[in-house]
Design an enzyme around this catalytic site. Structure first.
Site, short mmCIF file in Angstrom:
data_model
loop_
_atom_site.label_atom_id
_atom_site.label_comp_id
_atom_site.label_asym_id
_atom_site.label_seq_id
_atom_site.Cartn_x
_atom_site.Cartn_y
_atom_site.Cartn_z
N TYR A 53 0.86 -1.19 0.00
CA TYR A 53 0.00 0.00 0.00
C TYR A 53 0.89 1.24 0.00
CZ TYR A 53 -3.78 -3.25 1.19
OH TYR A 53 -4.69 -4.28 1.20
N HIS A 127 -0.46 -12.31 0.49
CA HIS A 127 -1.33 -11.33 -0.15
C HIS A 127 -2.09 -11.88 -1.37
CE1 HIS A 127 -1.73 -6.71 -0.72
NE2 HIS A 127 -2.85 -7.33 -1.00
N SER A 207 -12.81 -4.35 0.19
CA SER A 207 -13.66 -3.56 -0.72
C SER A 207 -15.14 -3.88 -0.52
CB SER A 207 -13.26 -3.81 -2.18
OG SER A 207 -13.83 -2.85 -3.04
N GLY A 210 -17.68 -2.14 -2.71
CA GLY A 210 -17.46 -2.17 -4.15
C GLY A 210 -18.76 -2.14 -4.94
N GLY A 211 -18.93 -1.11 -5.75
CA GLY A 211 -20.12 -1.00 -6.59
C GLY A 211 -21.25 -0.22 -5.98
#
Length: 283
Positions: A53, A127, A207, A210-211
Site C-alpha cells: 500500500y 497477499h 472492498s 465495491g459497486g
C-alpha cells in the site's frame, strides 16, 4: 462495539482498511492519522494494512509506517490487532506485481516487522497467489514465520476454497483468516465465506462497498440497500456492513477509509440490527 474472533484474539466486528490512505488519491498525513485515531475512538481494534500500500518504488510500506505512527501518537489506550500482508508489489508505475517465492515472503516480513516496530506481527497474510510459484511453497514460508515466532497468526488473501484447505493443512490447522473481495456487487467469494464459517476461520471482506457508489451497476440490489438505509435513517454503507455481519459470525469487514467521518459511520454498523425481512430483501 461488538467483537468477533480472529484466531485467539477478540477484535471489533468492524475493522479499518488502510489502503486508501496510501495509494492514489491519498490524503495528507494529518488527515490519515486523524482517521486512524477516529477509528480507535469508535472502538475499532483491528487494522489491516500491507507493504504494497504505497505509490512509488521508494515508498514501499508507506501504510505500515503510517499505521505505526498513528498508533504511537494516539492519546488513549488501544489494544489493536494489526494485520499486514506480503507477496504483492507495486513497482511504482501504478501496476501490481506478484512474488510468492518463500525467500521473498520472509524478506518482506522482516521489513514489515521493522516498519511496524514490533517483535512479532499480529496477523501476517500471504497477499495473493503467484502463478509462477507453487502455492504450497508460498504458504510454507508463512508456516515457517509462524514457527519462528516472527508472526503470531497466519492468514491468506485472494484465495479459492481449494487454497483455503491447502493452506490450513500446511499450517497444521493454524489458518485463522481469509481476506477476499466481497460486496453486494461482488458475491463470487460466497463459497469461500461459507467454507470459512464451516471451519471457524475469520472471513475478512475487502472492498465491502465495491459497486455501491455506482447504482447503475447494482440495479435492484442497490435499490434494496438504499430503501433499507432510508427506513433506518442511516447510510447505505452502514447497511452493507450490517448485512455482512449478519451473514455469518466469522465475518469481519474491513472497510477502507481516509476520512474520520467515513470510519465513524462504518463503525456504527456494528450497532445496526436488520430484521429478517430486510435481510431476505438484501439477499
Amino acid at each position: 462495539m461488538q467483537t468477533r474472533r480472529i484466531g485467539d484474539v477478540q477484535v471489533s466486528a468492524i475493522g479499518l482498511g488502510g489502503m486508501p490512505m496510501s495509494i492514489e488519491g491519498r490524503p495528507d498525513e494529518s488527515r490519515s492519522i486523524a482517521t486512524v485515531h477516529a477509528a480507535l475512538d469508535e472502538g475499532v481494534t483491528f487494522i489491516d494494512t500491507a507493504d504494497a500500500y504505497h505509490l512509488h518504488a521508494d515508498d514501499v510500506g508507506h501504510n505500515e509506517s503510517l499505521i505505526a505512527e498513528a498508533l504511537a501518537s494516539y492519546s488513549g489506550s488501544a489494544d489493536v490487532l494489526v494485520a499486514t500482508k506480503g507477496g504483492h508489489l507495486r513497482p511504482g508505475d501504478g501496476t501490481w506485481t506478484l512474488d510468492g517465492r518463500p525467500e521473498y515472503i520472509k524478506q518482506a516480513c522482516e521489513a514489515s516487522l521493522k516498519r511496524l516496530g514490533v517483535e512479532a506481527i499480529g496477523l501476517y497474510q500471504f497477499h495473493r497467489p503467484d502463478p509462477k510459484v507453487p502455492y504450497a511453497e508460498s504458504v510454507g514460508a508463512i508456516a515457517d514465520l509462524l514457527d519462528e515466532g516472527k508472526i503470531r497468526m497466519a492468514g491468506i488473501s485472494n484465495a479459492d476454497p481449494a487454497m483455503i484447505r491447502t493452506a490450513n493443512e500446511i499450517l497444521g490447522g493454524r489458518l485463522v483468516s481469509v481476506q477476499n473481495q466481497f460486496s453486494p456487487a461482488y458475491l463470487s467469494s460466497r463459497p469461500e465465506l461459507d467454507l470459512c464459517a464451516e471451519l471457524g476461520i475469520a472471513f475478512l471482506p475487502w472492498s465491502p462497498f465495491g459497486g455501491i457508489r455506482r447504482s447503475d451497476q447494482l440495479g435492484a440490489t442497490h435499490t434494496a440497500f438504499a430503501r433499507v438505509a432510508e427506513a433506518h435513517g442511516v447510510s447505505a454503507y452502514r447497511v452493507v456492513l450490517a448485512w455482512m455481519l449478519a451473514l455469518a459470525p466469522v465475518v469481519v469487514p474491513i472497510p477502507g477509509a481516509s476520512r474520520p467521518e467515513s470510519i465513524r459511520d462504518s463503525a456504527a454498523a456494528a450497532d445496526l440490527t436488520l430484521t429478517a425481512e430486510e435481510l431476505a430483501e438484501l439477499g
